[in-house]
Design an enzyme around this catalytic site. Structure first.
Site, PDB file in Angstrom:
ATOM      1  N   ASP A  75      57.506  -3.169  21.652  1.00 44.55           N
ATOM      2  CA  ASP A  75      58.391  -4.347  21.472  1.00 44.55           C
ATOM      3  C   ASP A  75      59.535  -4.275  22.471  1.00 44.55           C
ATOM      4  O   ASP A  75      59.512  -3.311  23.423  1.00 44.55           O
ATOM      5  CB  ASP A  75      58.969  -4.115  19.819  1.00 44.55           C
ATOM      6  CG  ASP A  75      60.037  -3.084  19.634  1.00 44.55           C
ATOM      7  OD1 ASP A  75      60.176  -2.328  20.565  1.00 44.55           O
ATOM      8  OD2 ASP A  75      60.537  -3.213  18.470  1.00 44.55           O
TER       9      ASP A  75
ATOM     10  N   CYS B  39      58.402   1.673  20.175  1.00 39.00           N
ATOM     11  CA  CYS B  39      59.248   0.891  19.699  1.00 39.00           C
ATOM     12  C   CYS B  39      60.675   1.561  19.735  1.00 39.00           C
ATOM     13  O   CYS B  39      60.978   2.689  20.355  1.00 39.00           O
ATOM     14  CB  CYS B  39      59.140   0.412  18.456  1.00 39.00           C
ATOM     15  SG  CYS B  39      59.048   1.330  16.862  1.00 39.00           S
TER      16      CYS B  39
ATOM     17  N   THR C 289      62.359   3.004  17.441  1.00 40.69           N
ATOM     18  CA  THR C 289      62.346   4.630  16.540  1.00 40.69           C
ATOM     19  C   THR C 289      60.744   5.044  16.496  1.00 40.69           C
ATOM     20  O   THR C 289      60.680   6.340  16.219  1.00 40.69           O
ATOM     21  CB  THR C 289      62.863   4.373  15.153  1.00 40.69           C
ATOM     22  OG1 THR C 289      61.829   3.624  14.514  1.00 40.69           O
ATOM     23  CG2 THR C 289      64.397   3.887  14.855  1.00 40.69           C
TER      24      THR C 289
ATOM     25  N   HIS D 100      44.846  19.264  14.810  1.00 48.25           N
ATOM     26  CA  HIS D 100      44.591  19.236  13.498  1.00 48.25           C
ATOM     27  C   HIS D 100      44.468  17.900  12.908  1.00 48.25           C
ATOM     28  O   HIS D 100      43.634  17.780  11.699  1.00 48.25           O
ATOM     29  CB  HIS D 100      45.986  19.698  12.811  1.00 48.25           C
ATOM     30  CG  HIS D 100      46.111  21.207  12.907  1.00 48.25           C
ATOM     31  ND1 HIS D 100      46.883  21.871  11.895  1.00 48.25           N
ATOM     32  CD2 HIS D 100      45.591  22.137  13.853  1.00 48.25           C
ATOM     33  CE1 HIS D 100      46.888  23.143  12.374  1.00 48.25           C
ATOM     34  NE2 HIS D 100      45.862  23.269  13.317  1.00 48.25           N
TER      35      HIS D 100
ATOM     36  N   HIS E 217      39.910  21.415   9.520  1.00 42.20           N
ATOM     37  CA  HIS E 217      40.745  20.134   9.916  1.00 42.20           C
ATOM     38  C   HIS E 217      39.725  18.767   9.896  1.00 42.20           C
ATOM     39  O   HIS E 217      40.323  17.862   9.556  1.00 42.20           O
ATOM     40  CB  HIS E 217      41.249  20.323  11.404  1.00 42.20           C
ATOM     41  CG  HIS E 217      42.304  21.541  11.461  1.00 42.20           C
ATOM     42  ND1 HIS E 217      43.332  21.414  10.589  1.00 42.20           N
ATOM     43  CD2 HIS E 217      42.257  22.559  12.143  1.00 42.20           C
ATOM     44  CE1 HIS E 217      44.101  22.751  10.817  1.00 42.20           C
ATOM     45  NE2 HIS E 217      43.292  23.455  11.527  1.00 42.20           N
TER      46      HIS E 217
HETATM   47  C1  RB5 Z   1      63.757  -3.163  16.636  1.00 42.12           C
HETATM   48  O1  RB5 Z   1      65.353  -3.468  16.900  1.00 42.12           O
HETATM   49  C2  RB5 Z   1      63.761  -2.162  16.022  1.00 42.12           C
HETATM   50  O2  RB5 Z   1      63.757  -2.351  14.854  1.00 42.12           O
HETATM   51  C3  RB5 Z   1      62.332  -1.567  16.160  1.00 42.12           C
HETATM   52  O3  RB5 Z   1      62.114  -1.268  17.741  1.00 42.12           O
HETATM   53  C4  RB5 Z   1      61.746  -0.137  15.674  1.00 42.12           C
HETATM   54  O4  RB5 Z   1      62.579   0.870  15.663  1.00 42.12           O
HETATM   55  C5  RB5 Z   1      61.033  -0.496  14.298  1.00 42.12           C
HETATM   56  O5  RB5 Z   1      60.816   0.414  13.612  1.00 42.12           O
END
Ligand code: RB5
Length: 148
Positions: free
Chosen positions: A8, A65, A67, A98, A134
């Site tokens: 993203d 993304c 996080t 695993h 596994h």
């Molecule tokens: C975008 O602001 C953020 O929410 C997205 O990149 C991600 O971290 C979502 O899990």
């Protein structure tokens, strides 16, 4: 390897850097975007990458993304996808050895580019320890996908 990549707006820069590295290493990279800092919804990109892996159009997937959390949630909803959110190299290796993970999720707001590259190379370089407990457990995951 055929590797599907996607991100993203929060992860596109890291995705672009990692994709360039993968191309440099001789991998066949399919880039599902996004390609700018303009805001997009991560579920749409994650789904495209996960589907490419599930359909066998790609051997592996890489999604970035902010996080890594949202994209890993989405990718794991696709049957046959085992997405691993890793922010250290040990987890990245284990996710292959695993769990036979076929999608790697990273958070560009959590780790820097150098660590991301180390994690990616650890993940790509590790093989699944097939033929034992596994494999039984990964098979069980596939069974569960039919049950729920
Ligand atoms: C975008 O602001 C953020 O929410 C997205 O990149 C991600 O971290 C979502 O899990």
């Amino acid at each position: 390897m055929r590797i599907a990549v996607g991100a993203d707006h929060a992860g596109y820069q890291m995705k672009d850097e990692l994709a360039a590295y993968l191309v440099d290493q001789g991998h066949d990279v399919q880039d599902f975007g996004t390609f700018s800092a303009d805001s997009v919804d991560y579920p749409d990109v994650a789904l495209r990458v996960a589907r490419a892996v599930a359909l066998g159009e790609a051997d592996r997937g890489l999604i970035v993304c902010g996080t890594g959390i949202g994209t890993s949630i989405v990718a794991n909803k696709v049957r046959g996808v085992r997405a691993a959110l890793c922010h250290d190299t040990f987890s990245a290796r284990m996710a292959r050895q695993h769990n036979d993970s076929n999608v790697l999720c990273l958070g560009a707001r959590v780790i820097g580019p150098a660590l991301a590259l180390e994690i990616l190379t650890a993940w790509l370089g590790a093989g699944f320890e097939a033929g034992g407990r596994h494999e039984r457990r990964v098979r069980r995951i596939a069974e569960l996908e039919e049950e729920v």
